[in-house]
Design an enzyme around this catalytic site. Structure first.
Site, mmCIF file in Angstrom:
data_model
loop_
_atom_site.group_PDB
_atom_site.id
_atom_site.type_symbol
_atom_site.label_atom_id
_atom_site.label_comp_id
_atom_site.label_asym_id
_atom_site.label_seq_id
_atom_site.Cartn_x
_atom_site.Cartn_y
_atom_site.Cartn_z
ATOM 1 N N GLU A 53 16.546 -2.848 -2.222
ATOM 2 C CA GLU A 53 15.340 -3.212 -1.461
ATOM 3 C C GLU A 53 15.015 -2.054 -0.543
ATOM 4 O O GLU A 53 15.888 -1.580 0.201
ATOM 5 C CB GLU A 53 15.577 -4.477 -0.621
ATOM 6 C CG GLU A 53 14.298 -4.917 0.073
ATOM 7 C CD GLU A 53 14.486 -5.983 1.144
ATOM 8 O OE1 GLU A 53 13.475 -6.598 1.535
ATOM 9 O OE2 GLU A 53 15.627 -6.195 1.608
ATOM 10 N N ASP B 80 5.041 -1.064 4.868
ATOM 11 C CA ASP B 80 4.033 -0.623 5.848
ATOM 12 C C ASP B 80 2.723 -0.294 5.128
ATOM 13 O O ASP B 80 2.732 0.433 4.131
ATOM 14 C CB ASP B 80 4.548 0.616 6.597
ATOM 15 C CG ASP B 80 5.772 0.291 7.443
ATOM 16 O OD1 ASP B 80 5.847 -0.838 7.966
ATOM 17 O OD2 ASP B 80 6.667 1.146 7.564
HETATM 18 C C1 LIG Z 1 6.727 -4.019 7.871
HETATM 19 S S1 LIG Z 1 8.454 -3.863 7.821
HETATM 20 C C2 LIG Z 1 8.949 -5.162 6.690
HETATM 21 C C3 LIG Z 1 10.413 -5.493 6.812
HETATM 22 C C4 LIG Z 1 10.946 -6.496 5.789
HETATM 23 N N1 LIG Z 1 10.874 -5.977 4.443
HETATM 24 C C5 LIG Z 1 10.237 -7.815 5.872
HETATM 25 O O1 LIG Z 1 9.470 -8.137 4.942
HETATM 26 O O2 LIG Z 1 10.471 -8.552 6.834
HETATM 27 C C6 LIG Z 1 8.663 -2.418 6.828
HETATM 28 C C7 LIG Z 1 10.039 -1.793 6.962
HETATM 29 O O3 LIG Z 1 10.150 -0.748 6.007
HETATM 30 C C8 LIG Z 1 10.818 0.349 6.604
HETATM 31 N N2 LIG Z 1 10.413 1.555 5.861
HETATM 32 C C9 LIG Z 1 9.151 1.997 5.699
HETATM 33 N N3 LIG Z 1 9.126 3.124 4.977
HETATM 34 C C10 LIG Z 1 10.423 3.395 4.670
HETATM 35 C C11 LIG Z 1 11.056 4.437 3.951
HETATM 36 N N4 LIG Z 1 10.340 5.447 3.408
HETATM 37 N N5 LIG Z 1 12.394 4.417 3.811
HETATM 38 C C12 LIG Z 1 13.121 3.414 4.386
HETATM 39 N N6 LIG Z 1 12.581 2.404 5.091
HETATM 40 C C13 LIG Z 1 11.245 2.387 5.234
HETATM 41 C C14 LIG Z 1 10.342 0.317 8.049
HETATM 42 O O4 LIG Z 1 11.223 1.002 8.904
HETATM 43 C C15 LIG Z 1 10.303 -1.174 8.321
HETATM 44 O O5 LIG Z 1 11.535 -1.642 8.824
#
Ligand SMILES: C[S@@+](CC[C@H](N)C(=O)[O-])C[C@H]1O[C@@H](n2cnc3c(N)ncnc32)[C@H](O)[C@@H]1O
Length: 212
Positions: free
Chosen positions: A44, A118
């Protein structure tokens, strides 16, 4: 994701080197050794606080899950849940998924989950979207020829962009839902964001994209 600096988070994480892997490049091609079995590996990307991966790991003990999250202040919460539940089929990488191909070999990962990624609404930031062609190309390099990417979001423009990008990448789009919580899909494990958005009345969209 609301980020609060958590003093001591990195020190706590370092106490569990077999749970949050510090040097994933060294494990490339050998992840199954870390789990001591040959079960399929699902990853994930953007695990956040881990609700989804922990729920999935409990439901599917014969799948090995790897959660990738770039922020230490968030992944620590996911790590604590795995410790509390004593799960042996979850590992984390506190890394940016841009470097995915340094960590995994072709065929090493059977499925990629992207949950509430995001949205990066500005056009000039679209290449940061986890469903951008640049990322799909990275996924293709670690998945088998029939591997899958499962994606959920509440964001209509991101969903449209993702369907477009996945189909341009010649993926087979299956089980598309424009309102997941009112669909026939029953085994849905909710993420933290999914719970938050659906409580506000937002519809959740989902697609499974298969390589071919
Ligand atoms: C909007 S949050 C959603 C978190 C979780 N998946 C949820 O649905 O509750 C998006 C997460 O993706 C992580 N993220 C975004 N781009 C990423 C990347 N390139 N590599 C690792 N993590 C990433 C962010 O740090 C953030 O914690």
């Amino acid at each position: 994701m609301r980020l609060r600096n958590k003093p001591g988070a990195m020190n706590r994480i370092k106490q569990f080197p077999n749970l949050v892997i510090q040097n994933p490049e060294a494990e490339k091609g050998n992840w199954n050794n870390k789990f001591n079995n040959n079960n399929p590996i699902h990853i994930e990307i953007g695990t956040g606080r881990g609700d989804f991966i922990v729920g999935m790991a409990k439901l599917y003990p014969n799948i090995n899950f790897i959660g990738i999250e770039k922020y230490t202040s968030v992944i620590i919460d996911a790590m604590e849940k795995v410790i509390e539940d004593n799960l042996e089929n979850v590992i984390f990488l506190n890394k940016d998924a841009q470097k995915l191909n340094d960590y995994f070999e072709k065929n090493e990962v059977e499925r990629v989950y992207l949950n509430f990624s995001d949205p990066w609404p500005k056009f000039r930031h679209h290449k940061r979207r986890l469903t951008h062609k640049a990322f799909i190309d990275r996924y293709k390099l670690i998945l088998p020829d029939d591997g899958e990417i499962h994606f959920k979001t509440d964001n209509v423009s991101l969903f449209e962009f993702s369907l477009q990008s996945m189909s341009e990448e010649n993926l087979l789009l299956q089980n598309i839902s424009l309102d997941l919580h009112n669909s026939d899909i029953k085994d849905n494990v909710m993420t933290e964001y999914e719970r938050k958005f659906s409580e506000k009345g937002q519809r959740i969209m989902r697609v499974e994209a298969k390589l071919r």
